[in-house]
Design a protein around this motif. Structure first.
Motif, short mmCIF file in Angstrom:
data_model
loop_
_atom_site.label_atom_id
_atom_site.label_comp_id
_atom_site.label_asym_id
_atom_site.label_seq_id
_atom_site.Cartn_x
_atom_site.Cartn_y
_atom_site.Cartn_z
N ASP A 1 -12.34 -86.10 64.10
CA ASP A 1 -13.28 -85.19 64.73
C ASP A 1 -12.61 -84.57 65.95
OD1 ASP A 1 -15.59 -83.78 65.18
OD2 ASP A 1 -16.72 -85.46 65.98
N LEU A 2 -12.96 -83.32 66.22
CA LEU A 2 -12.35 -82.60 67.31
C LEU A 2 -13.40 -81.72 67.97
CD1 LEU A 2 -9.49 -81.96 68.51
CD2 LEU A 2 -9.37 -80.09 66.90
N LYS A 3 -13.52 -81.81 69.28
CA LYS A 3 -14.48 -80.97 70.00
C LYS A 3 -13.85 -79.60 70.25
CE LYS A 3 -17.26 -80.46 74.07
NZ LYS A 3 -17.68 -80.95 75.34
N ILE A 4 -14.60 -78.58 69.90
CA ILE A 4 -14.14 -77.21 70.07
C ILE A 4 -14.92 -76.59 71.23
CG2 ILE A 4 -13.89 -74.96 68.97
CD1 ILE A 4 -12.27 -77.15 67.60
N GLY A 5 -14.21 -76.01 72.18
CA GLY A 5 -14.84 -75.46 73.38
C GLY A 5 -15.26 -74.00 73.26
N HIS A 6 -15.11 -73.40 72.10
CA HIS A 6 -15.48 -72.00 71.91
C HIS A 6 -16.05 -71.84 70.50
CE1 HIS A 6 -11.81 -71.76 69.52
NE2 HIS A 6 -11.21 -72.38 70.52
N TRP A 7 -16.43 -70.62 70.14
CA TRP A 7 -17.03 -70.42 68.82
C TRP A 7 -15.99 -70.64 67.73
CZ3 TRP A 7 -14.67 -66.57 66.10
CH2 TRP A 7 -14.12 -65.50 66.80
N GLN A 8 -16.50 -71.01 66.56
CA GLN A 8 -15.66 -71.24 65.39
C GLN A 8 -16.02 -70.23 64.32
OE1 GLN A 8 -15.31 -75.52 64.24
NE2 GLN A 8 -16.90 -75.74 65.77
N LEU A 9 -15.02 -69.81 63.56
CA LEU A 9 -15.23 -68.86 62.47
C LEU A 9 -15.13 -69.59 61.14
CD1 LEU A 9 -15.55 -65.90 61.53
CD2 LEU A 9 -13.05 -65.76 61.52
N PHE A 10 -16.14 -69.38 60.28
CA PHE A 10 -16.17 -70.00 58.97
C PHE A 10 -16.20 -68.93 57.89
CE2 PHE A 10 -18.04 -73.03 61.88
CZ PHE A 10 -17.38 -74.21 61.55
#
Length: 176
Positions: free
Chosen positions: A22-31
């Motif tokens: 698991d990894l915390k993302i500090g900005h938006w992610q694109l799927f």
């Protein structure tokens, strides 16, 4: 970041490895949501308050609302329509003719996740993406049987592993 320590063995060489779980993302992610199954999951009513569907082309909004009247759909026709989309999930249901519209929305969003759905005109969307296990199984078959003429073995592969033609074609054309 959360990970697991393990031993990676390759060609009789053993090395320690950290597998990220698991990894915390500090900005938006694109799927990328090209598969029908993923798209249909987004269209379900669960968490609808956190989703905004953005439509650029005429007819897309009507098509979505006909499928599910509870969807929040925004019709974007000009840059003036691009305001801050205060939502957790921003879902692009189609693509604009002018990329500047897409850029303006992405620049001004506070969404956590951005989903991009581009429907294949010729129905090329894959019903379900092959899993990691599917790729491993196919690799084992290819390693064991070389050369491997796909045209002659397609139906046998699909039957043996319960795969669709689209899945096998995807694995061969995109990976192997």
């Amino acid at each position: 970041m959360v990970g697991e320590l393990s031993i990676n063995e390759w060609n009789n060489m053993r090395k320690p490895q950290l597998r990220i779980v698991d990894l915390k993302i500090g900005h938006w992610q694109l799927f990328d949501v090209r598969s029908r199954a993923e798209w249909e999951k987004l269209l379900q009513t669960d968490g609808m308050a956190d989703k905004v569907f953005v439509c650029f082309q005429k007819g897309t909004r009507e098509k979505l609302l006909a499928a599910n009247a509870n969807l929040v759909c925004a019709q974007i026709q000009s840059i003036g329509d691009c305001t801050d989309a205060a939502t957790k999930d921003l879902i692009f249901a189609d693509m604009p003719d002018d990329v500047a519209l897409l850029e303006a929305l992405v620049t001004n969003t506070s969404a956590d996740r951005i989903y991009l759905h581009v429907e294949a005109k010729n129905g090329n969307a894959i019903a379900s993406m092959p899993s990691r296990e599917h790729f491993a199984q196919l690799y084992a078959v290819l390693k064991k049987h070389q050369p491997f003429p796909l045209a002659q073995n397609m139906s046998r592969l699909c039957k043996q592993f319960s795969w669709t033609d689209d899945q096998v074609d995807f694995m061969f054309t995109r990976v192997f």
